[in-house]
Design an enzyme around this catalytic site. Structure first.
Site, PDB file in Angstrom:
ATOM      1  N   SER A   1       0.825  -1.219   0.000  1.00  0.00           N
ATOM      2  CA  SER A   1       0.000   0.000   0.000  1.00  0.00           C
ATOM      3  C   SER A   1       0.852   1.260   0.000  1.00  0.00           C
ATOM      4  CB  SER A   1      -0.921   0.001   1.217  1.00  0.00           C
ATOM      5  OG  SER A   1      -1.667  -1.185   1.284  1.00  0.00           O
TER       6      SER A   1
ATOM      7  N   SER B   1       8.814   3.482   9.438  1.00  0.00           N
ATOM      8  CA  SER B   1       8.515   2.791  10.684  1.00  0.00           C
ATOM      9  C   SER B   1       7.042   3.000  11.035  1.00  0.00           C
ATOM     10  CB  SER B   1       9.442   3.286  11.797  1.00  0.00           C
ATOM     11  OG  SER B   1       9.297   2.489  12.953  1.00  0.00           O
TER      12      SER B   1
ATOM     13  N   LYS C   1       3.589   1.947  16.301  1.00  0.00           N
ATOM     14  CA  LYS C   1       3.614   0.781  17.195  1.00  0.00           C
ATOM     15  C   LYS C   1       5.017   0.501  17.725  1.00  0.00           C
ATOM     16  CE  LYS C   1      -0.447  -1.423  15.156  1.00  0.00           C
ATOM     17  NZ  LYS C   1      -0.836  -0.274  14.353  1.00  0.00           N
TER      18      LYS C   1
END
Length: 644
Positions: free
Chosen positions: A317, A431, A434
């Site tokens: 994506s 990154s 989370k």
């Protein structure tokens, strides 16, 4: 047949109502009987006319036999030409031509037989046979064809009537020129499934006026009346003409009144041939969209124009959108690397079609295999590397922590060390939020990759600028919550939420990729860029709005059920750790996070140990080492919580 059973059930089921739309078509034998009756009627009319012309004298020698004879000959030719075989409501010129042939052959055959009989017996079966047959031919063809034309027109009128009753009654939000132009376009296109019944405005001084012959509704009228009282189905809005605050206000009001919300493009973007397609139901993404980052296009263009760029995870994506955006700056070549075969093939077809002037290299490879990817660095002098390849699904990685190490840590190590070895100008790693105070293996593995890349920045002999970008959930990305909710709503529910209080940050895919490109140009090396994500969105509220935007009622039409937090999942994500400080940049939406660093020798030693454990498939040992690398990693709702 099923439709006959449905029709029978309608008649004998108690409501005594038969919907004409349930009658698909009449059986052929019924059409044949109707045609026989019409031929008999044409015979009677012809006899009556000839009888009047002959002074009321009998036309046939024996009326019973002659009527049977005439009808029989017509039935024979109806069978020959199969005039009864077509669906009458769909009759064409061919069907009428077949009727003409059947009627002509029937009349000619009757004339020949009666003439032969007269020559043989000297007796007239039909008095004034030529006038009779002429009138019969004209009359029978006329009544048979008129029957078909009548049925065809009747169903056309019925279809148009039903279409008008099925049209959604909608208001157009606004009374400006753009709103009026959109309304006029809808009114002029009768094929659209929408009926404009009025306009809606905030202004209180316009309720007595009319626009395009339609009344103007005020906000107060919408607020103080129900959907049924207003006789409305929905509202058409022009998204580009409103601020986010205005749109949220109006959409909340419409959803409260159970009105569907449709969006239309601006007149400038409108094209007649696809206007119907341009009007769509408002999506949750339209409400979550924020003003995108304004990036320095000239600087970004300079960094990519005429350069060779590597994008890992380029079929995903985020990666595929980076490919699309980089291609706009006419690089010399884009090398796209991914281990997913079918998505890689799809992005290849798309890019070769859209940008035939740009060189592309599509590489099917695993970033954990250094021997597979190093030849790429040897062959191509990369100027930029965008590292988007990663395993990201939290529950899946919690079950397979060793795989996260091999891709997220070993893969990142391979790429970053090769970038340094071959003196790539800039390396941008993507990154996740989370990675901040991680509660799962996926987030911790990404934090470990961040630490390695940052430490490599200060290693001896390095000239590459290593940059990290960190952001939250991306709207519409593979496996994200919004496409998942959409599928559940389309399937009739239920919508599953792990916890009623869970919240997440969201941004669009293009917005996320603009951040990545911008970070690649503004970074000096070693930074972790974080994005001002705005306000967190409660997932329960998100689900309810999505259900309402689909024209359904939460917990009535679509049930919402809670499944409990998944292993490693937490209620809210953070972009900054507790002990991190931030530095501003020249873009107010982008900040630099000053997180804890590690020395390269230390992180290198840790990564070697954890990679060896991962290769042996030692899950518990892998997680234990990961907790040593990332001390703030505390497992949540996971079997690995005992290691804390």
């Amino acid at each position: 047949m099923n439709y006959r059973k449905k029709l029978k059930d309608k008649i004998y089921g108690g409501d005594n109502i038969v919907n004409l739309s349930d009658v698909r078509y009449l059986p052929r034998w019924i059409i044949l009987i109707i045609d026989i009756l019409l031929v008999f009627l044409a015979s009677l009319v012809s006899c009556y006319i000839i009888g009047k012309l002959n002074g009321n004298k009998a036309v046939f020698y024996n009326e019973l036999y002659m009527f049977a004879f005439i009808v029989g000959v017509n039935v024979f030719f109806m069978y020959v030409f199969r005039t009864y075989a077509g669906i009458i409501r769909h009759s064409t010129f061919i069907d009428l031509f077949k009727l003409l042939l059947a009627t002509f052959c029937s009349t000619l055959t009757i004339g020949i037989i009666t003439s032969v009989y007269f020559l043989w017996k000297g007796f007239e079966l039909i008095k004034s046979d030529v006038p009779f047959l002429t009138i019969f031919f004209v009359t029978s063809f006329m009544v048979l064809s008129m029957f078909r034309l009548f049925v065809k027109e009747f169903f056309h009128i019925l279809r148009e009537f039903r279409r008008s009753t099925l049209k959604k009654r909608i208001l157009v939000l606004g009374i400006g020129e753009s709103s009026i132009a959109i309304a006029r376009a809808v009114l002029d296109n009768h094929n659209l499934p929408y009926q404009i019944v009025g306009f809606l405005t905030q202004r209180a001084d316009s309720h007595r006026a009319n626009l395009l012959g339609k009344p103007i509704y005020t906000r107060a009228k919408i607020e103080h009346n129900s959907k049924e009282d207003l006789a409305l189905d929905g509202v058409l809005i022009l998204k580009e003409m409103m601020t986010k605050e205005e749109m949220n206000f109006w959409v909340n009001l419409f959803l409260e009144k159970d009105l569907q919300v449709f969006k239309a493009p601006t007149v400038q973007k409108l094209r007649d041939n696809d206007f119907g397609v341009s009007i769509k139901s408002l999506q949750i993404e339209d409400l979550l969209n924020r003003k995108p980052i304004v990036i320095e296009n000239e600087e970004v263009k300079r960094r990519h124009h005429g350069k060779i760029v590597l994008i890992t995870g380029g079929a995903g994506s985020i990666g595929s959108e980076i490919v699309r955006q980089v291609a706009q700056f006419n690089p010399e070549m884009i090398v796209i690397l991914d281990q997913a075969e079918t998505p890689l093939h799809e992005i290849e077809l798309e890019m070769r079609s859209k940008y035939p002037q740009i060189k592309f290299k599509f590489v099917l490879a695993d970033i954990s295999n250094r021997y597979r990817i190093e030849p790429l660095f040897q062959k191509y002098q990369f100027s930029m590397v965008y590292h988007a390849a990663a395993y990201k699904h939290v529950p899946m990685i919690e079950e397979n922590p060793h795989e996260a190490i091999l891709v997220n840590i070993l893969g990142s190590k391979n790429l970053s060390t090769l970038a340094s070895k071959y003196k790539v100008n800039r390396f941008v790693m993507i990154s996740t939020d989370k990675a901040v105070k991680p509660t799962n293996v996926m987030g911790a593995s990404k934090r470990a990759a961040e630490l390695f890349v940052q430490a490599l920045q200060d290693s001896e002999g390095n000239v590459t600028k290593f940059i990290t970008t960190r952001f939250g959930n991306v709207l519409g990305s593979n496996g994200s919550v919004i496409p998942h909710f959409k599928r559940q709503i389309e399937n009739g529910g239920p919508v599953t939420i792990t916890h009623p209080d869970i919240v997440r940050y969201f941004m669009t895919i293009p917005e996320a990729c603009e951040l990545v490109l911008h970070a690649g140009t503004m970074g000096n090396g070693g930074e972790i860029f974080v994005f001002d994500m705005g306000e967190a969105v409660k997932i329960l509220d998100l689900a309810k709005r999505m259900i309402k935007l689909s024209g359904l009622e939460p917990d009535v039409d679509i049930k919402i059920i809670y499944t409990g937090l998944r292993p490693g999942e937490k209620l809210y994500e953070e972009l900054l750790s507790d002990d991190a400080t931030t530095l501003p940049t020249h873009n107010e939406k982008i900040m630099i996070s000053k997180d804890r660093h590690m020395e390269f020798e230390e992180i290198e030693q840790f990564t070697q140990l954890i990679i060896k454990s991962a290769l042996r498939g030692e899950k518990v040992e892998v997680v234990q080492l990961l907790k040593e690398i990332v001390p703030e990693f505390k497992s949540n709702n996971s079997v690995y919580a005992v290691l804390d």
